[in-house]
Design a protein around this motif. Sequence first.
Motif, PDB file in Angstrom:
ATOM      1  N   ARG B  44      73.594  29.011  24.096  1.00 33.31           N
ATOM      2  CA  ARG B  44      72.329  29.736  23.882  1.00 33.31           C
ATOM      3  C   ARG B  44      71.166  28.905  24.411  1.00 33.31           C
ATOM      4  O   ARG B  44      71.082  27.706  24.155  1.00 33.31           O
ATOM      5  N   LEU B  45      70.288  29.576  25.128  1.00 31.26           N
ATOM      6  CA  LEU B  45      69.183  28.908  25.806  1.00 31.26           C
ATOM      7  C   LEU B  45      68.051  28.594  24.832  1.00 31.26           C
ATOM      8  O   LEU B  45      67.537  29.489  24.150  1.00 31.26           O
ATOM      9  N   ILE B  46      67.643  27.322  24.805  1.00 30.70           N
ATOM     10  CA  ILE B  46      66.577  26.895  23.900  1.00 30.70           C
ATOM     11  C   ILE B  46      65.225  26.927  24.622  1.00 30.70           C
ATOM     12  O   ILE B  46      64.272  27.578  24.193  1.00 30.70           O
ATOM     13  N   TYR B  47      65.142  26.185  25.709  1.00 25.60           N
ATOM     14  CA  TYR B  47      63.929  26.102  26.526  1.00 25.60           C
ATOM     15  C   TYR B  47      64.346  25.849  27.964  1.00 25.60           C
ATOM     16  O   TYR B  47      65.422  25.326  28.235  1.00 25.60           O
ATOM     17  N   PHE B  48      63.443  26.199  28.889  1.00 25.56           N
ATOM     18  CA  PHE B  48      63.640  25.794  30.264  1.00 25.56           C
ATOM     19  C   PHE B  48      62.301  25.456  30.900  1.00 25.56           C
ATOM     20  O   PHE B  48      61.236  25.782  30.358  1.00 25.56           O
ATOM     21  N   SER B  49      62.388  24.809  32.052  1.00 21.80           N
ATOM     22  CA  SER B  49      61.183  24.363  32.751  1.00 21.80           C
ATOM     23  C   SER B  49      61.389  24.585  34.239  1.00 21.80           C
ATOM     24  O   SER B  49      62.433  24.234  34.783  1.00 21.80           O
ATOM     25  N   TYR B  50      60.404  25.173  34.910  1.00 16.08           N
ATOM     26  CA  TYR B  50      60.519  25.432  36.345  1.00 16.08           C
ATOM     27  C   TYR B  50      59.607  24.533  37.170  1.00 16.08           C
ATOM     28  O   TYR B  50      59.527  24.670  38.392  1.00 16.08           O
ATOM     29  N   ASP B  51      58.926  23.611  36.506  1.00 19.63           N
ATOM     30  CA  ASP B  51      58.080  22.669  37.232  1.00 19.63           C
ATOM     31  C   ASP B  51      57.599  21.617  36.238  1.00 19.63           C
ATOM     32  O   ASP B  51      57.663  21.825  35.015  1.00 19.63           O
ATOM     33  N   VAL B  52      57.054  20.539  36.764  1.00 17.15           N
ATOM     34  CA  VAL B  52      56.500  19.507  35.889  1.00 17.15           C
ATOM     35  C   VAL B  52      55.424  20.119  35.000  1.00 17.15           C
ATOM     36  O   VAL B  52      54.589  20.898  35.461  1.00 17.15           O
ATOM     37  N   LYS B  53      55.477  19.767  33.733  1.00 17.05           N
ATOM     38  CA  LYS B  53      54.541  20.226  32.697  1.00 17.05           C
ATOM     39  C   LYS B  53      54.623  21.723  32.410  1.00 17.05           C
ATOM     40  O   LYS B  53      53.869  22.236  31.590  1.00 17.05           O
ATOM     41  N   MET B  54      55.537  22.437  33.063  1.00 11.34           N
ATOM     42  CA  MET B  54      55.690  23.858  32.792  1.00 11.34           C
ATOM     43  C   MET B  54      56.925  24.055  31.916  1.00 11.34           C
ATOM     44  O   MET B  54      57.963  23.429  32.156  1.00 11.34           O
ATOM     45  N   LYS B  55      56.822  24.933  30.932  1.00 14.32           N
ATOM     46  CA  LYS B  55      57.953  25.189  30.055  1.00 14.32           C
ATOM     47  C   LYS B  55      57.919  26.644  29.609  1.00 14.32           C
ATOM     48  O   LYS B  55      56.850  27.251  29.520  1.00 14.32           O
ATOM     49  N   GLU B  56      59.109  27.160  29.349  1.00 12.15           N
ATOM     50  CA  GLU B  56      59.234  28.527  28.865  1.00 12.15           C
ATOM     51  C   GLU B  56      60.234  28.560  27.722  1.00 12.15           C
ATOM     52  O   GLU B  56      61.239  27.855  27.769  1.00 12.15           O
ATOM     53  N   LYS B  57      59.978  29.383  26.735  1.00 10.32           N
ATOM     54  CA  LYS B  57      60.913  29.531  25.628  1.00 10.32           C
ATOM     55  C   LYS B  57      62.143  30.298  26.086  1.00 10.32           C
ATOM     56  O   LYS B  57      62.045  31.244  26.867  1.00 10.32           O
ATOM     57  N   GLY B  58      63.262  29.871  25.541  1.00 11.41           N
ATOM     58  CA  GLY B  58      64.496  30.613  25.752  1.00 11.41           C
ATOM     59  C   GLY B  58      64.714  31.575  24.604  1.00 11.41           C
ATOM     60  O   GLY B  58      63.771  32.124  24.039  1.00 11.41           O
ATOM     61  N   ASP B  59      65.960  31.731  24.213  1.00  7.49           N
ATOM     62  CA  ASP B  59      66.301  32.711  23.180  1.00  7.49           C
ATOM     63  C   ASP B  59      66.193  32.166  21.761  1.00  7.49           C
ATOM     64  O   ASP B  59      66.017  32.920  20.817  1.00  7.49           O
ATOM     65  N   ILE B  60      66.297  30.840  21.607  1.00  6.46           N
ATOM     66  CA  ILE B  60      66.271  30.244  20.261  1.00  6.46           C
ATOM     67  C   ILE B  60      65.368  29.009  20.228  1.00  6.46           C
ATOM     68  O   ILE B  60      65.817  27.908  19.940  1.00  6.46           O
TER      69      ILE B  60
END
Lengths: 115, 111
Positions: B44-60
Amino acid sequence: DQQVKQNSPSLSVQEGRISILNCDYTNSMFDYFLWYKKYPAEGPTFLISISSIKDKNEDGRFTVFLNKSAKHLSLHIVPSQPGDSAVYFCAASAPYGGATNKLIFGTGTLLAVQP
Amino acid sequence: DVKVTQSSRYLVKRTGEKVFLECVQDMDHENMFWYRQDPGLGLRLIYFSYDVKMKEKGDIPEGYSVSREKKERFSLILESASTNQTSMYLCASQFRGPKLFFGSGTQLSVL
């Protein structure tokens, strides 16, 4: 809700026979599907993938079949070997934006290949 | 070959502790991910990041935060560890396509 489902928690197969692992999905926007293999206490390793524009992809003993109308894919391993014993995860790719793809995983199927 | 390194294979922490899980990749990949694996629940995806200092919430994402100060490093932070966060944590990187490259995982036990 579970968008990617692997309904068989475990599968036992004799060495040399075919192993068939199944996966169902609900989201028709998924554009790529992947299979990963995982041994205990190790990270998953990539096995094989298929684009949604294809219905079959083969790599040595491993073949993945995709049936888009049924939203179903399967992984065939033939012949099965004891070293194939592992947990197999099905994953579907949901484009997030740019070059980022989120992978949504199924719950896994534990394959045991008996010598 | 892509190498994704997680700093600890096994970790034991106490309830309420702040926990840092570190992950480093050596292939200059843009995207990095944190998953947790639990029996019967898959990854299950917690968090991900597509660039430095960028973050997106996952599912949990509840109970977790992340930090990405440098491209090669993605840290998962448990602000106040709880027993239900006992799990296998998996870090992965990604480059131009859906394929993920995983680290060996960190088995975290919260007592």
